[in-house]
Motif scaffolding. Structure first.
Motif, PDB file in Angstrom:
ATOM      1  N   ALA A  74       0.848  -1.164  -0.019  1.00 32.02           N
ATOM      2  CA  ALA A  74      -0.103   0.036   0.123  1.00 32.02           C
ATOM      3  C   ALA A  74       0.804   1.394  -0.076  1.00 32.02           C
ATOM      4  N   ARG A  75       0.353   2.358  -0.354  1.00 33.07           N
ATOM      5  CA  ARG A  75       0.788   3.645  -0.231  1.00 33.07           C
ATOM      6  C   ARG A  75      -0.141   4.590   0.472  1.00 33.07           C
ATOM      7  N   PHE A  76       0.394   5.085   1.532  1.00 32.82           N
ATOM      8  CA  PHE A  76      -0.331   6.373   2.395  1.00 32.82           C
ATOM      9  C   PHE A  76       0.018   7.570   2.017  1.00 32.82           C
ATOM     10  N   VAL A  77       1.162   7.534   2.228  1.00 30.92           N
ATOM     11  CA  VAL A  77       2.041   8.913   1.959  1.00 30.92           C
ATOM     12  C   VAL A  77       2.656   8.703   0.385  1.00 30.92           C
ATOM     13  N   ARG A  78       2.276   9.676  -0.420  1.00 36.24           N
ATOM     14  CA  ARG A  78       2.736   9.294  -1.838  1.00 36.24           C
ATOM     15  C   ARG A  78       3.873  10.559  -2.121  1.00 36.24           C
ATOM     16  N   HIS A  79       3.916  11.641  -1.382  1.00 40.03           N
ATOM     17  CA  HIS A  79       4.917  12.714  -1.936  1.00 40.03           C
ATOM     18  C   HIS A  79       5.102  13.407  -0.489  1.00 40.03           C
ATOM     19  N   VAL A  80       6.415  13.863  -0.405  1.00 39.07           N
ATOM     20  CA  VAL A  80       7.086  14.679   0.493  1.00 39.07           C
ATOM     21  C   VAL A  80       7.752  16.001   0.132  1.00 39.07           C
ATOM     22  N   ARG A  81       7.330  17.202   0.491  1.00 39.90           N
ATOM     23  CA  ARG A  81       7.922  18.420   0.087  1.00 39.90           C
ATOM     24  C   ARG A  81       7.931  19.292   1.100  1.00 39.90           C
ATOM     25  N   LEU A  82       8.733  20.302   0.948  1.00 42.23           N
ATOM     26  CA  LEU A  82       8.927  21.388   2.076  1.00 42.23           C
ATOM     27  C   LEU A  82       7.729  22.376   1.688  1.00 42.23           C
ATOM     28  N   ALA A  83       7.299  23.254   2.690  1.00 48.46           N
ATOM     29  CA  ALA A  83       6.523  24.036   2.668  1.00 48.46           C
ATOM     30  C   ALA A  83       7.170  25.322   2.123  1.00 48.46           C
ATOM     31  N   PRO A  84       6.422  26.226   1.101  1.00 49.10           N
ATOM     32  CA  PRO A  84       7.108  27.454   0.505  1.00 49.10           C
ATOM     33  C   PRO A  84       7.848  28.305   1.566  1.00 49.10           C
ATOM     34  N   GLY A  85       8.761  28.866   1.279  1.00 43.52           N
ATOM     35  CA  GLY A  85       9.464  29.594   2.368  1.00 43.52           C
ATOM     36  C   GLY A  85      10.029  29.181   3.586  1.00 43.52           C
ATOM     37  N   VAL A 141       7.303  13.193  12.202  1.00 40.06           N
ATOM     38  CA  VAL A 141       6.677  13.952  13.070  1.00 40.06           C
ATOM     39  C   VAL A 141       5.394  14.609  12.070  1.00 40.06           C
ATOM     40  N   ALA A 142       5.553  14.875  10.852  1.00 40.95           N
ATOM     41  CA  ALA A 142       4.610  15.236   9.778  1.00 40.95           C
ATOM     42  C   ALA A 142       3.461  14.486  10.052  1.00 40.95           C
ATOM     43  N   ALA A 143       3.755  13.093  10.085  1.00 40.40           N
ATOM     44  CA  ALA A 143       2.625  12.093   9.978  1.00 40.40           C
ATOM     45  C   ALA A 143       1.747  12.111  11.345  1.00 40.40           C
ATOM     46  N   GLY A 144       2.425  12.712  12.225  1.00 40.55           N
ATOM     47  CA  GLY A 144       1.661  12.889  13.381  1.00 40.55           C
ATOM     48  C   GLY A 144       2.192  11.842  14.637  1.00 40.55           C
ATOM     49  N   PHE A 145       3.372  11.386  14.273  1.00 40.79           N
ATOM     50  CA  PHE A 145       4.027  10.475  15.348  1.00 40.79           C
ATOM     51  C   PHE A 145       4.964  11.378  16.460  1.00 40.79           C
ATOM     52  N   ASN A 146       5.028  10.718  17.633  1.00 43.94           N
ATOM     53  CA  ASN A 146       5.782  11.329  18.647  1.00 43.94           C
ATOM     54  C   ASN A 146       7.329  11.435  18.154  1.00 43.94           C
ATOM     55  N   PRO A 147       8.063  12.508  18.525  1.00 44.18           N
ATOM     56  CA  PRO A 147       9.280  12.781  17.813  1.00 44.18           C
ATOM     57  C   PRO A 147      10.408  11.853  18.357  1.00 44.18           C
ATOM     58  N   GLU A 148       9.989  11.315  19.430  1.00 46.44           N
ATOM     59  CA  GLU A 148      10.919  10.366  20.319  1.00 46.44           C
ATOM     60  C   GLU A 148      10.599   8.916  19.998  1.00 46.44           C
ATOM     61  N   GLY A 168      10.048  18.725  10.788  1.00 39.68           N
ATOM     62  CA  GLY A 168       8.748  18.004  10.633  1.00 39.68           C
ATOM     63  C   GLY A 168       7.542  18.979  10.542  1.00 39.68           C
ATOM     64  N   ASP A 169       7.803  20.141  11.295  1.00 40.73           N
ATOM     65  CA  ASP A 169       6.729  21.387  10.946  1.00 40.73           C
ATOM     66  C   ASP A 169       6.822  21.997   9.785  1.00 40.73           C
ATOM     67  N   GLN A 170       7.622  21.635   9.034  1.00 41.74           N
ATOM     68  CA  GLN A 170       7.763  22.354   7.503  1.00 41.74           C
ATOM     69  C   GLN A 170       7.628  21.479   6.364  1.00 41.74           C
ATOM     70  N   LEU A 171       7.331  20.140   6.707  1.00 35.89           N
ATOM     71  CA  LEU A 171       7.174  19.250   5.757  1.00 35.89           C
ATOM     72  C   LEU A 171       5.652  19.090   5.224  1.00 35.89           C
ATOM     73  N   LEU A 188      15.706  13.488   7.979  1.00 38.44           N
ATOM     74  CA  LEU A 188      14.242  13.442   7.146  1.00 38.44           C
ATOM     75  C   LEU A 188      13.296  12.350   7.386  1.00 38.44           C
ATOM     76  N   VAL A 189      13.944  11.373   7.728  1.00 41.54           N
ATOM     77  CA  VAL A 189      12.875  10.292   8.186  1.00 41.54           C
ATOM     78  C   VAL A 189      12.135  10.694   9.645  1.00 41.54           C
ATOM     79  N   GLU A 190      13.029  11.178  10.469  1.00 38.36           N
ATOM     80  CA  GLU A 190      12.276  11.758  11.731  1.00 38.36           C
ATOM     81  C   GLU A 190      11.456  12.844  11.371  1.00 38.36           C
ATOM     82  N   ALA A 191      11.616  13.656  10.398  1.00 32.89           N
ATOM     83  CA  ALA A 191      10.700  14.976  10.128  1.00 32.89           C
ATOM     84  C   ALA A 191       9.566  14.069   9.372  1.00 32.89           C
ATOM     85  N   ILE A 192       9.688  12.998   8.448  1.00 32.86           N
ATOM     86  CA  ILE A 192       8.319  12.501   8.122  1.00 32.86           C
ATOM     87  C   ILE A 192       7.635  11.959   8.812  1.00 32.86           C
TER      88      ILE A 192
END
Length: 263
Positions: free
Chosen positions: A14-25, A73-80, A98-101, A67-71
């Motif tokens: 399966a694929r739940f997340v299909r793309h990762v990018r940085l927010a503008p700015g 966090v952006a997916a809602g997981f606990n950072p630790e 993670g807040d900018q992905l 990058l993996v950690e940020a993915i």
């Protein structure tokens, strides 16, 4: 994408997340945006994630774990580490990335998920014990093999986690899961990852393990010295090439390394 081989997982994955990018700015010109892998995202359209298992490889400092950690966090997981329901903090060390992905999701969301971060799994194990003792949501340890992770070796507790806690239709983010595992343990994890892909899971993992990279059907991205993130195949992946070269001629490497140390 070039892959290590083919398997039944390619039809079930399966694929739940299909793309990762940085927010503008998002770029501040400071860490973590100066890391090679993150800088690459700034100047590109982002990173596409395939169904099933995606591995990120690269040298230490390339930014793959960040990058993996940020993915995660952006997916809602606990950072630790832990599931999306874990909200403890031992010592905040995660970057702001993670807040900018921005994650682009497929139509359906995963039914389960977990972030396994090797360096902070001790903290996760302590939280698992605490939640089990609180008993607010009922016994928790059965979902982790029935034994506290603190009462197992580091490697055994990792395998307990992926065998008992990782369920079908899940999103699992792993940061160097081989850190606690023997060669045989890595083989066991490889087999479990294949099962998870067959069970409709998506896995994103940073790794240095040539054993894990051999997973049939996996997609491998390599981060080069300039931060470019490119698909590669098993035989050309950096951990595989270096390990093969060393095992083929350890004396040549040792002569070079020891001579440098003595200089």
């Amino acid at each position: 994408m070039n892959r290590a081989g083919t398997s039944a997982s390619e039809t079930a994955a399966a694929r739940f997340v299909r793309h990762v990018r940085l927010a503008p700015g998002a770029d501040t010109g400071r860490y973590p945006f100066t890391l090679p892998a993150v800088a690459s995202l700034i100047h590109s359209d982002g990173l596409s994630l395939a169904p099933g298992v995606t591995f990120l490889v690269g040298e230490n400092g390339s930014g793959k774990s960040t990058l993996v950690e940020a993915i995660a966090v952006a997916a809602g997981f606990n950072p630790e580490g832990g599931s999306q329901h874990f909200r403890f903090v031992t010592r905040a060390s995660e970057s702001s990335l993670g807040d900018q992905l921005v994650l682009s999701w497929e139509g359906r969301k995963p039914r389960s998920g977990f972030f396994l971060r090797a360096e902070s799994f001790y903290n996760v194990a302590t939280e698992i014990e605490r939640l089990d003792e609180d008993g607010v949501a009922g016994p928790l340890l059965p979902a982790y093999g029935g034994i506290s992770p603190h009462e197992r070796s580091h490697g055994e507790s990792f395998l307990d986690l992926v065998i008992h806690r990782f369920r079908p239709d899940g999103l699992y983010v792993l940061d160097e899961p081989e850190a606690a595992l023997s060669v045989r343990g890595c083989m066991a994890l490889l087999a479990r990852l294949a099962e998870l892909a067959d069970q409709g899971c998506q896995v994103v993992a940073a790794t240095h393990s040539p054993i894990l990279l051999a997973l049939p059907g996996a997609t491998i991205y390599e981060i080069d010295d300039d931060g470019e993130i490119s698909p590669t195949d098993y035989d050309h992946a950096l951990p595989v090439r270096l390990t093969r070269d060393f095992l083929a001629s350890p004396q040549r490497y040792l002569r070079h390394l020891l001579d440098e140390d003595e200089a």
